[in-house]
Scaffold this motif. Structure first.
Motif, PDB file in Angstrom:
ATOM      1  N   TYR A 105      -1.222   2.840 -10.974  1.00 31.74           N
ATOM      2  CA  TYR A 105      -1.678   2.015 -10.044  1.00 31.74           C
ATOM      3  C   TYR A 105      -2.582   2.291  -9.171  1.00 31.74           C
ATOM      4  N   ALA A 106      -3.362   1.141  -8.690  1.00 38.75           N
ATOM      5  CA  ALA A 106      -3.845   1.273  -7.522  1.00 38.75           C
ATOM      6  C   ALA A 106      -2.687   1.461  -6.125  1.00 38.75           C
ATOM      7  N   VAL A 107      -2.466   2.942  -5.298  1.00 41.88           N
ATOM      8  CA  VAL A 107      -2.290   3.056  -4.290  1.00 41.88           C
ATOM      9  C   VAL A 107      -2.800   3.911  -3.837  1.00 41.88           C
ATOM     10  N   VAL A 108      -3.016   3.686  -2.308  1.00 44.59           N
ATOM     11  CA  VAL A 108      -3.223   4.561  -1.097  1.00 44.59           C
ATOM     12  C   VAL A 108      -1.956   5.073  -0.545  1.00 44.59           C
ATOM     13  N   ALA A 109      -2.154   5.810   0.355  1.00 45.37           N
ATOM     14  CA  ALA A 109      -0.973   6.398   0.824  1.00 45.37           C
ATOM     15  C   ALA A 109      -1.456   7.100   1.979  1.00 45.37           C
ATOM     16  N   TRP A 110      -0.883   7.378   3.399  1.00 45.46           N
ATOM     17  CA  TRP A 110      -0.777   8.145   4.460  1.00 45.46           C
ATOM     18  C   TRP A 110      -0.319   8.655   5.356  1.00 45.46           C
ATOM     19  N   SER A 111      -0.479   9.225   6.161  1.00 42.04           N
ATOM     20  CA  SER A 111       1.283   9.116   6.946  1.00 42.04           C
ATOM     21  C   SER A 111       0.119   9.570   8.751  1.00 42.04           C
ATOM     22  N   GLN A 125      -9.189  -5.086  -0.289  1.00 35.94           N
ATOM     23  CA  GLN A 125      -9.836  -3.752  -1.659  1.00 35.94           C
ATOM     24  C   GLN A 125     -10.111  -2.146  -1.787  1.00 35.94           C
ATOM     25  N   GLY A 126      -9.811  -1.205  -2.713  1.00 34.38           N
ATOM     26  CA  GLY A 126      -9.881   0.024  -2.887  1.00 34.38           C
ATOM     27  C   GLY A 126     -10.883   0.192  -4.288  1.00 34.38           C
ATOM     28  N   SER A 127     -10.345   1.962  -3.927  1.00 29.51           N
ATOM     29  CA  SER A 127     -11.036   2.193  -5.641  1.00 29.51           C
ATOM     30  C   SER A 127      -9.809   2.995  -5.763  1.00 29.51           C
ATOM     31  N   ARG A 128     -10.161   3.220  -7.326  1.00 26.72           N
ATOM     32  CA  ARG A 128      -8.711   3.713  -8.622  1.00 26.72           C
ATOM     33  C   ARG A 128      -9.346   5.110  -8.826  1.00 26.72           C
ATOM     34  N   GLY A 129      -9.017   6.172  -7.700  1.00 26.17           N
ATOM     35  CA  GLY A 129      -9.222   7.436  -8.189  1.00 26.17           C
ATOM     36  C   GLY A 129     -11.302   7.445  -8.481  1.00 26.17           C
ATOM     37  N   VAL A 130     -11.041   8.354  -9.531  1.00 27.87           N
ATOM     38  CA  VAL A 130     -12.395   9.266  -9.805  1.00 27.87           C
ATOM     39  C   VAL A 130     -13.098   7.670 -10.247  1.00 27.87           C
ATOM     40  N   ARG A 131     -12.273   7.059 -10.994  1.00 34.54           N
ATOM     41  CA  ARG A 131     -12.685   6.193 -11.817  1.00 34.54           C
ATOM     42  C   ARG A 131     -13.437   5.027 -11.164  1.00 34.54           C
ATOM     43  N   ALA A 132     -13.346   4.702 -10.146  1.00 32.03           N
ATOM     44  CA  ALA A 132     -13.595   4.179  -9.202  1.00 32.03           C
ATOM     45  C   ALA A 132     -13.970   2.760  -9.085  1.00 32.03           C
ATOM     46  N   ASP A 133     -12.377   2.196 -10.097  1.00 30.16           N
ATOM     47  CA  ASP A 133     -12.510   0.541 -10.805  1.00 30.16           C
ATOM     48  C   ASP A 133     -12.245  -0.374  -9.552  1.00 30.16           C
ATOM     49  N   GLU A 134     -12.792  -0.591  -8.999  1.00 36.39           N
ATOM     50  CA  GLU A 134     -12.689  -1.531  -7.862  1.00 36.39           C
ATOM     51  C   GLU A 134     -10.976  -3.105  -8.247  1.00 36.39           C
ATOM     52  N   PHE A 135     -10.303  -2.999  -7.134  1.00 34.03           N
ATOM     53  CA  PHE A 135      -9.327  -4.176  -7.508  1.00 34.03           C
ATOM     54  C   PHE A 135      -9.500  -4.566  -5.571  1.00 34.03           C
ATOM     55  N   GLU A 136      -9.326  -6.210  -6.175  1.00 33.45           N
ATOM     56  CA  GLU A 136      -8.608  -7.191  -5.058  1.00 33.45           C
ATOM     57  C   GLU A 136      -8.071  -7.891  -5.504  1.00 33.45           C
ATOM     58  N   LEU A 159       5.167   8.764  10.059  1.00 34.84           N
ATOM     59  CA  LEU A 159       4.939   7.098   9.859  1.00 34.84           C
ATOM     60  C   LEU A 159       4.418   7.076   8.442  1.00 34.84           C
ATOM     61  N   VAL A 160       4.911   6.678   7.917  1.00 37.21           N
ATOM     62  CA  VAL A 160       3.974   6.506   5.980  1.00 37.21           C
ATOM     63  C   VAL A 160       4.229   5.177   5.648  1.00 37.21           C
ATOM     64  N   THR A 161       2.838   5.361   5.346  1.00 36.68           N
ATOM     65  CA  THR A 161       1.944   4.238   4.942  1.00 36.68           C
ATOM     66  C   THR A 161       1.643   4.180   3.710  1.00 36.68           C
ATOM     67  N   ILE A 162       2.212   3.251   2.689  1.00 41.37           N
ATOM     68  CA  ILE A 162       1.422   3.022   1.847  1.00 41.37           C
ATOM     69  C   ILE A 162       0.830   1.415   1.287  1.00 41.37           C
ATOM     70  N   VAL A 163      -0.226   1.497   0.789  1.00 38.52           N
ATOM     71  CA  VAL A 163      -1.163   0.554   0.543  1.00 38.52           C
ATOM     72  C   VAL A 163      -0.520   0.009  -1.331  1.00 38.52           C
ATOM     73  N   ALA A 164      -0.094  -1.243  -1.770  1.00 36.26           N
ATOM     74  CA  ALA A 164      -0.667  -0.990  -3.698  1.00 36.26           C
ATOM     75  C   ALA A 164      -0.213  -2.711  -4.178  1.00 36.26           C
ATOM     76  N   GLU A 165      -0.425  -2.435  -4.770  1.00 37.55           N
ATOM     77  CA  GLU A 165      -0.465  -3.867  -5.987  1.00 37.55           C
ATOM     78  C   GLU A 165       0.861  -4.853  -5.281  1.00 37.55           C
TER      79      GLU A 165
END
Lengths: 100, 100, 100
Positions: free
Chosen positions: B82-88, B41-52, B8-14
């Motif tokens: 993009y601000a994307v988080v993915a896990w399986s 809310q999450g962090s975007r890679g090493v730049r840690a830009d916050e998005f909400e 089950l692949v889950t992707i959270v994105a804008e």
């Protein structure tokens, strides 16, 4: 593709606690979270009070240490007062450096 | 009950990438997907830009091969932009012939 | 923190079956459930009819025995008629006494 195993902690709670819950999850060390609106029914501890209505479903990818802190906060501050359900599952995460 | 283990692949994105993401997930070989509106809310890679703000949460049951293709597309085309988080996670699926 | 492994059963179905599905999940022994509105696309069995539109996503934490009963009901009463996808994942639950 480099992945790392983390814990996906999912919490279902009454919508009224969303702001507080997000604050507490962040304070426990979570770096990100996702919230969706939900509805449902559950039992509330041994009293088995039923609740049905507006809920939220929060999920967050965290290390085992952060997961333990979240669950401790839930047990201490939420379970005695609110209808809350929480569980964790193993998840393989892409770009795990975001969650350290 | 016959079940088979899939991912089950889950992707959270804008939310703005939903149409494109669905197209790319299908092109990678996914036979079905489920999307819910989310916030977070999450962090975007090493730049840690916050998005909400307005996000989507997409999940799809796929073979390991399709999961790899999805994650490769995310790494190549989405993570840099993009601000994307993915896990399986491992899932036991009823009627797995639908996902081959 | 005391946790216990249960099964998280997730069912994605056409929105029209929500009331009936909740009733059947409860009758199978589930003590609680969470429903979110969703959209998506999938294939319907071997006929591969595509559906896209208003769906629900129901999840419930149950024992393996209850999970089997839920899947049997789905196979008998839903799969022949409705576009339904169901899977289970292992979940470590806090306060598992609620789900026995």
């Amino acid at each position: 593709m480099h992945t790392e195993e983390l814990l996906l902690v999912t919490i279902v709670a009454e919508a009224i606690v969303e702001h507080r819950l997000v604050r507490d999850v962040a304070a426990a060390g979570a770096r990100g979270w996702t919230v969706v609106d939900a509805r449902g029914q559950g039992s509330r501890g041994v009293r088995a009070d039923e609740f049905e209505g507006s809920n939220i479903r929060l999920e967050t990818l965290v290390t085992p240490q952060v997961a333990d802190r979240i669950l401790e906060v839930l047990a201490r501050d939420y379970f005695p007062r609110y209808a809350v359900v929480a569980w964790s599952t193993a998840a393989n995460v892409v770009r795990p450096e975001k969650y350290a």
